[in-house]
Each structure stands twice: as C-alpha cells, then as structure tokens.
Design an enzyme around this catalytic site. Structure first.
Site, PDB file in Angstrom:
ATOM      1  N   ASP A  67      34.957  28.723  28.296  1.00  0.00           N
ATOM      2  CA  ASP A  67      35.973  29.327  29.151  1.00  0.00           C
ATOM      3  C   ASP A  67      37.378  28.914  28.756  1.00  0.00           C
ATOM      4  O   ASP A  67      37.569  28.036  27.923  1.00  0.00           O
ATOM      5  CB  ASP A  67      35.719  28.959  30.619  1.00  0.00           C
ATOM      6  CG  ASP A  67      35.276  27.503  30.803  1.00  0.00           C
ATOM      7  OD1 ASP A  67      35.750  26.641  30.041  1.00  0.00           O
ATOM      8  OD2 ASP A  67      34.452  27.236  31.693  1.00  0.00           O
ATOM      9  N   ASN A 136      30.556  22.410  43.280  1.00  0.00           N
ATOM     10  CA  ASN A 136      29.922  23.506  44.006  1.00  0.00           C
ATOM     11  C   ASN A 136      28.803  24.149  43.184  1.00  0.00           C
ATOM     12  O   ASN A 136      28.375  25.265  43.458  1.00  0.00           O
ATOM     13  CB  ASN A 136      30.958  24.557  44.413  1.00  0.00           C
ATOM     14  CG  ASN A 136      31.693  25.155  43.218  1.00  0.00           C
ATOM     15  OD1 ASN A 136      31.386  24.852  42.065  1.00  0.00           O
ATOM     16  ND2 ASN A 136      32.669  26.003  43.486  1.00  0.00           N
ATOM     17  N   HIS A 138      28.891  25.174  40.091  1.00  0.00           N
ATOM     18  CA  HIS A 138      29.226  26.201  39.102  1.00  0.00           C
ATOM     19  C   HIS A 138      28.948  25.688  37.690  1.00  0.00           C
ATOM     20  O   HIS A 138      28.955  24.478  37.430  1.00  0.00           O
ATOM     21  CB  HIS A 138      30.678  26.679  39.252  1.00  0.00           C
ATOM     22  CG  HIS A 138      31.729  25.727  38.782  1.00  0.00           C
ATOM     23  ND1 HIS A 138      32.681  25.184  39.614  1.00  0.00           N
ATOM     24  CD2 HIS A 138      32.013  25.207  37.554  1.00  0.00           C
ATOM     25  CE1 HIS A 138      33.496  24.396  38.922  1.00  0.00           C
ATOM     26  NE2 HIS A 138      33.092  24.390  37.666  1.00  0.00           N
ATOM     27  N   GLU A 143      31.626  30.756  39.543  1.00  0.00           N
ATOM     28  CA  GLU A 143      31.660  30.203  40.878  1.00  0.00           C
ATOM     29  C   GLU A 143      30.500  30.746  41.727  1.00  0.00           C
ATOM     30  O   GLU A 143      29.871  31.735  41.357  1.00  0.00           O
ATOM     31  CB  GLU A 143      33.001  30.539  41.547  1.00  0.00           C
ATOM     32  CG  GLU A 143      34.229  30.026  40.800  1.00  0.00           C
ATOM     33  CD  GLU A 143      34.456  28.526  40.974  1.00  0.00           C
ATOM     34  OE1 GLU A 143      33.503  27.803  41.355  1.00  0.00           O
ATOM     35  OE2 GLU A 143      35.581  28.067  40.717  1.00  0.00           O
TER      36      GLU A 143
END
Length: 253
Positions: A67, A136, A138, A143
C-alpha cells in the site's frame, strides 16, 4: 494455518526473516509482497544482515508493497516508498527496476489499481506475502467491512487506523485519510503468507484472525481459509490465544 510464538520482538523478526530467506534460497527469482510499519522492521534488519554476512542475493527478487498513502509523494519521509528505501532496499542488492509500490500520486486511482494488478500478474503472482495486522484486524489497508473480493483499490482509513499511525506524524491531522492498497483477493492469491504481530495492543486482532468468524468486519480472519499461512507472534500478541486450537499447529520458541 500454523502459529509460531516467540519470546521477543527481535525473535519474531528472526523467524520471519528465516522464512523469507528460505524462500529466496529455494527460488532466487521470488516475487515477494512486502509490508511497512514498525512490525516488520526487525525482519528487514535481519534480512539485510544475512545479505551482508553470507551474501543472501536479492538481485533476481521482485517486490510488491501492499500500500501507499494517497497524495503522498515518494520522496516524502512519511511515504512508504521512503520507508522501504530507508529500512530495507538501500541495505540489499535488489535492482530498482524490480521494486514496485502503488503510486499514491496517481490522478486516476482506479486505473492505478488496475495497473498494479496487471504488473503482479505479469510477474507470475506473489510467491510469499508478508503482512502486519492493525488493531482493528485490517491487513494491508483493508479496513473492516471492505469486500473480500476487492483487488488493489482506494480505501478510506478508519479513525482507529489514523490514530494508530499518528505516531509517525507530528499529529493525527497530518495522517492522510485515504490510501491505495492491495485488496483481500490479491493477498489471498499469494502462494504463501506470513503475518507478523507484536505487542499486547495486537492481541485482540490476532484472536479475531485465528479464532473468530470469517467476516469482513475482521479482515485478517479470511486468512483462516488460505492454503499456507503462518502467524509469527511475540508472546504479548499471542496473549489471548488458547493453549491449543484444533487443526492449528502452535510452536513456541
């Protein structure tokens, strides 16, 4: 899925580096998927040390990073382009033409995602994908609630991710709100996957990835369905895992 639990962050990096080095020794022209952030730094340091000490050869290796922030120029010290050069690429003999990251400055993010997917396919796909995991759950910048079928795409970062990443910036206001990321589908198409996690703040995410339902609300849970995935954890990140998990070998080091 298999799990390796180590007694320290440094040994987590060592175990991960051994797997990556083994991949390169077995297939010198391997295609590696790479991650950024503080978690894989010890792995990169170990791989660079092996390159310098015994000549681990990266000259035929191709890399694709997961990313990049949208709107972040490669020369910006907060960019993942800069991160990879600083922590890894400048310490090994990889060829610049074999290094690929998403272009966060692309005018057309959809076109950039398609271009990136075609590049990966042209190189024969990813042999070994390295992942971290967010608080979380990810992976990449996928996400919660991002569709499992997504390929490289634009993502809006959750507030939790923004706050977690703000430690790399002067304050949270400077953290970009969007990124371009490999999608879950792209990650799942890799031949082999290793996921690294350290610290007590990752324990809940690790538990969801290993023991929770497979759901887009915990993106890393999809790895339960991958044919060859290893989780390499320090003791704190593994703190919530049960002592034994049916069908999941656990090795403690």
């Amino acid at each position: 899925m298999r799990i390796i639990i180590t007694d320290s962050y440094e040994n987590m990096g060592l175990e991960a580096a051994n797997i990556v080095a083994g991949q390169i020794y077995l297939k010198p022209d391997s295609v590696l998927g790479l991650a950024t952030g503080s978690t894989p730094v010890s792995m990169y340091q170990r791989l660079a040390a092996v390159h310098k000490s015994v000549g681990l050869d990266f000259s035929e290796v191709t890399t694709f990073n997961l990313d990049e922030y949208i709107g972040m120029a490669p020369e910006n010290p907060q960019s993942y382009h800069y991160f990879m050069q600083e922590y890894f690429f400048r310490h090994i003999n990889i060829r610049p033409e074999n290094v690929f990251l998403p272009d966060g400055m692309a005018d057309d993010v959809v076109a950039e995602g398609n271009r990136y997917e075609k590049l990966i396919a042209a190189k024969g796909g990813i042999d070994l994908q390295v992942l971290g995991i967010g608080q979380n759950a990810h992976i990449g910048f996928n996400e919660p609630d991002v569709k499992f079928a997504a390929t490289t795409h634009k993502v809006e970062l959750d507030e939790e991710t923004i706050q977690a990443n703000s430690r790399f910036f002067k304050n949270s206001d400077e953290v970009p709100r969007y990124a371009i990321s490999m999608g879950i589908k792209t990650i799942m198409m890799a031949e082999h996957v290793i996921l690294l996690a350290n610290g007590r703040n990752k324990a809940e995410a690790v538990y969801k990835a290993v023991c929770g339902d497979v759901t887009p609300e915990a993106p890393a849970s999809i790895l339960q369905l991958h044919r060859d995935v290893a989780l390499i954890l320090d003791r704190e990140a593994a703190a919530l895992l049960p002592a034994s998990i049916p069908g999941v070998p656990i090795r403690r080091k």
